[in-house]
Write a protein that holds these residues in place. Sequence first.
Motif, PDB file in Angstrom:
ATOM      1  N   UNK A 489      29.991  30.659  56.964  1.00 14.19           N
ATOM      2  CA  UNK A 489      31.254  30.045  57.378  1.00 14.19           C
ATOM      3  C   UNK A 489      32.221  31.074  57.953  1.00 14.19           C
ATOM      4  N   UNK A 490      31.705  32.275  58.243  1.00 14.75           N
ATOM      5  CA  UNK A 490      32.603  33.349  58.684  1.00 14.75           C
ATOM      6  C   UNK A 490      32.961  33.275  60.156  1.00 14.75           C
ATOM      7  N   UNK A 491      33.740  34.293  60.557  1.00 17.62           N
ATOM      8  CA  UNK A 491      34.170  34.385  61.961  1.00 17.62           C
ATOM      9  C   UNK A 491      33.435  35.570  62.583  1.00 17.62           C
ATOM     10  N   UNK A 492      32.821  35.327  63.716  1.00 12.68           N
ATOM     11  CA  UNK A 492      32.108  36.455  64.317  1.00 12.68           C
ATOM     12  C   UNK A 492      31.513  36.100  65.648  1.00 12.68           C
ATOM     13  N   UNK A 545      28.569  56.957  62.599  1.00  2.64           N
ATOM     14  CA  UNK A 545      28.563  57.450  61.219  1.00  2.64           C
ATOM     15  C   UNK A 545      29.952  57.361  60.582  1.00  2.64           C
ATOM     16  N   UNK A 546      31.012  57.611  61.358  1.00  2.28           N
ATOM     17  CA  UNK A 546      32.368  57.553  60.797  1.00  2.28           C
ATOM     18  C   UNK A 546      32.708  56.138  60.340  1.00  2.28           C
ATOM     19  N   UNK A 547      32.184  55.168  61.066  1.00  2.00           N
ATOM     20  CA  UNK A 547      32.412  53.774  60.680  1.00  2.00           C
ATOM     21  C   UNK A 547      31.874  53.549  59.265  1.00  2.00           C
ATOM     22  N   UNK A 548      30.693  54.104  59.008  1.00  2.00           N
ATOM     23  CA  UNK A 548      30.090  53.919  57.682  1.00  2.00           C
ATOM     24  C   UNK A 548      30.997  54.496  56.595  1.00  2.00           C
ATOM     25  N   UNK A 549      31.579  55.664  56.879  1.00  2.00           N
ATOM     26  CA  UNK A 549      32.484  56.272  55.888  1.00  2.00           C
ATOM     27  C   UNK A 549      33.685  55.383  55.633  1.00  2.00           C
ATOM     28  N   UNK A 550      34.208  54.836  56.734  1.00  2.00           N
ATOM     29  CA  UNK A 550      35.430  54.040  56.597  1.00  2.00           C
ATOM     30  C   UNK A 550      35.154  52.747  55.842  1.00  2.00           C
ATOM     31  N   UNK A 551      33.989  52.177  56.081  1.00  2.00           N
ATOM     32  CA  UNK A 551      33.605  50.960  55.349  1.00  2.00           C
ATOM     33  C   UNK A 551      33.493  51.304  53.862  1.00  2.00           C
ATOM     34  N   UNK A 552      32.882  52.459  53.607  1.00  2.00           N
ATOM     35  CA  UNK A 552      32.686  52.899  52.220  1.00  2.00           C
ATOM     36  C   UNK A 552      34.035  53.138  51.538  1.00  2.00           C
ATOM     37  N   UNK A 553      34.918  53.822  52.272  1.00  2.30           N
ATOM     38  CA  UNK A 553      36.254  54.109  51.720  1.00  2.30           C
ATOM     39  C   UNK A 553      36.962  52.831  51.301  1.00  2.30           C
ATOM     40  N   UNK A 562      27.536  40.106  56.659  1.00  2.00           N
ATOM     41  CA  UNK A 562      26.449  39.705  57.562  1.00  2.00           C
ATOM     42  C   UNK A 562      25.906  38.340  57.128  1.00  2.00           C
ATOM     43  N   UNK A 563      25.693  38.195  55.844  1.00  2.00           N
ATOM     44  CA  UNK A 563      25.128  36.937  55.343  1.00  2.00           C
ATOM     45  C   UNK A 563      26.007  35.741  55.690  1.00  2.00           C
ATOM     46  N   UNK A 564      27.326  35.968  55.693  1.00  2.00           N
ATOM     47  CA  UNK A 564      28.259  34.870  55.957  1.00  2.00           C
ATOM     48  C   UNK A 564      28.640  34.775  57.437  1.00  2.00           C
ATOM     49  N   UNK A 565      27.903  35.448  58.304  1.00  5.10           N
ATOM     50  CA  UNK A 565      28.243  35.488  59.740  1.00  5.10           C
ATOM     51  C   UNK A 565      29.727  35.814  59.929  1.00  5.10           C
ATOM     52  N   UNK A 566      30.173  36.824  59.187  1.00  9.52           N
ATOM     53  CA  UNK A 566      31.603  37.128  59.153  1.00  9.52           C
ATOM     54  C   UNK A 566      31.888  38.526  59.721  1.00  9.52           C
ATOM     55  N   UNK A 567      31.151  38.875  60.775  1.00 13.24           N
ATOM     56  CA  UNK A 567      31.261  40.234  61.313  1.00 13.24           C
ATOM     57  C   UNK A 567      32.678  40.564  61.773  1.00 13.24           C
ATOM     58  N   UNK A 568      33.350  39.615  62.415  1.00 15.47           N
ATOM     59  CA  UNK A 568      34.696  39.897  62.926  1.00 15.47           C
ATOM     60  C   UNK A 568      35.640  40.262  61.775  1.00 15.47           C
ATOM     61  N   UNK A 569      35.535  39.527  60.669  1.00 18.91           N
ATOM     62  CA  UNK A 569      36.419  39.804  59.528  1.00 18.91           C
ATOM     63  C   UNK A 569      36.192  41.218  59.017  1.00 18.91           C
ATOM     64  N   UNK A 570      34.941  41.651  58.979  1.00 22.39           N
ATOM     65  CA  UNK A 570      34.689  43.014  58.507  1.00 22.39           C
ATOM     66  C   UNK A 570      35.272  44.028  59.486  1.00 22.39           C
ATOM     67  N   UNK A 571      34.942  43.863  60.773  1.00 21.10           N
ATOM     68  CA  UNK A 571      35.408  44.859  61.744  1.00 21.10           C
ATOM     69  C   UNK A 571      36.931  44.904  61.809  1.00 21.10           C
TER      70      UNK A 571
END
Length: 609
Positions: A489-492, A545-553, A562-571
């Motif tokens: 039900x996500x936005x992406x 690679x920096x993106x991965x750090x920022x996601x982790x932070x 990904x499972x919720x097709x919510x890529x836009x919300x994550x980015x």
Amino acid sequence: MFSTRKLGQVSLHPGIATALQHHFSRSLVSRSFITSPQCVKTILLTRQANQNRSVWGLIPASCKRLFSISSTYHYEVSVVPGESKVTDLKPDAQDIFRTAIRSVYPKSMIGNVLLYNAVTSTLKVQGKTYKLDRNVFVVGMGKAVAGMAGVVEDILGAHIVTGVISIPEGLQEQIQDENPCGFPLRNTTKIQIYEGSSRTEADEASYNAAKAIHNLVSKLTEKDLLIVLCSGGGSVLCPLPHSPITLDELRQVTRLLKQNGANVKEVNTVRKNIEVLKGGGLAMEAKPAKVVSLILSSFIGDPIDLIASGPTCPSQPAPHHCIEIMNRLGIMDQVPESVRKFLERETVILSQKQKILDSIQAKAELDATWADIQNIVVGNNSIACEAAATRASELGYLPLILTTKLVGEARNIGTLLAKLAKFIMMCYDRKTSMEPNMELTILEVELVAGGIRKEWINHICNSLDRAHNMNKDLCIICGGEIMVQVKGSGIGGKNMEAALAAAIHMKKLFRLEEMPVAETRMCFLCCDSDGLDGVTKMAGAIVDQDFLNKVEERGLEMGDYLENNDSFSLFSQVDNGQYLVKTNVTGTNIMDLVVMLVQKPQDRKYAWI
Ligand SMILES: Nc1ncnc2c1ncn2[C@@H]1O[C@H](COP(=O)(O)OP(=O)(O)O)[C@@H](O)[C@H]1O
Ligand SMILES: O=C(O)[C@H](O)COP(=O)(O)O
């Protein structure tokens, strides 16, 4: 006990951890990772005994053999940052993508094809010459036709009598907001604009546009020249079902087909057979006028009978084929009766006419019928990929167009290309170590299983050799159609989802599995050429690679999004959306583009192992 002291983004390199584990007890050393090993100048090793700290050693990061002692002492390992040689690859990836898009802007594409001579009032189009005398009519349907119509108006404005184009809802306003030059058509334009929904299903507005187009073309005479503009999205934007099928019934049948797994080719095959203006219908309705159809391809391989469902392209009627598709999908009993009966009746008529249609005379007549109709593909994904490769070269990369026929689910594409990046990194390393590497072999098998053909792998390896010899980084370019079957039900969008899947696998491949190749930098950009990915107003996303750090932070769990097709919300949560790519509406549409930059290692990498 060894521990790592974090200095900014820098923590213990896996190679160092491995070396420490090797020389001391495995359990004493916890593994963590360094994001940018080029940043490390020295390793500071201090010994703690009875609370007395003493500096035990200052070890250069490139040192191969670290320790020769074992001890009961407690050690602390920290890294001292050196001067960073790491470059941010994102601006180059964006530059390459944007250059590719510019290459398929209507101005250059159409300007190359419509050669107007104002002195003689003639128009030359690929070997044919048309005499112009205020006899030009323009119709168009699709996401890119506003820009295309603007260019036609610039070139042939004085001769245009009238026109109708059907474009996506909100496009005029969006272009006006985002483009200081305003809408591509002049204020005084003679071309009428209809805005309808292009993303889901045909609506009343696009139905009205189709009726207006039909009305215009059916009045043309043999003195007239009709310019037809077609681009992706044209199928939904120009719906005119054969009587007695209603718009609602047309919508029902396309919905049924899509929901039951019909691909776009199958959906458009049905459209061509039950709609008036598709499958060559528009060109036939315009007879006896001459027709020049300018087509911007949003299909792999440029099948002109499928783009916008081929309004000006000869197409064999195939009602029986539609019935077969519906039977195979098991939807025939749900298909509206009007559609079913129409197809059955057409099948009978076709079988009665088949013998006549197969005759040589009928074929000659058909050829003569189409002689006055020019179908020209003015732009496609390959042109954009070539432009991307040229720009990558200018920026100092060795470009490799892997494919212009990329097709598949976003998550599979992201995963596969992340694996390819790892493969490239490992191959780079093979340049300095010729020991057999089982992991590399397994990875190659996985790439082939994922759809990267063996010839491509050989091609990649050859390019890599060249990149290595020329001291260049590699730029992998792919074009094609990325797909998502939305279940969450996500936005992406499809491209963001591919980038997210790539990021998830970059994390898995380069970090959790503790790849020493973490030293090599990469970045992965995936964008929709029309500037609007899925249900968002962004073109796509870029990860590194920096993106991965920022996601982790931020403690974000990429898999959940990904499972919720919510890529836009994550980015949009990472670095204020800096990893989203925004182009605004580009005015073109040649499917999706991937640009993947893989930097060669700065130094010899396996020094620690
Ligand atoms: N939340 C979402 N996440 C990923 N993809 C989505 C999402 N919502 C819609 N989509 C995808 O976006 C597609 C439409 O997007 P769009 O970029 O307009 O495609 P195209 O440009 O190829 O016509 C849909 O077919 C669907 O697969
Ligand atoms: O670009 C699109 O919107 C899809 O490929 C559908 O295109 P079509 O309108 O040419 O069928």
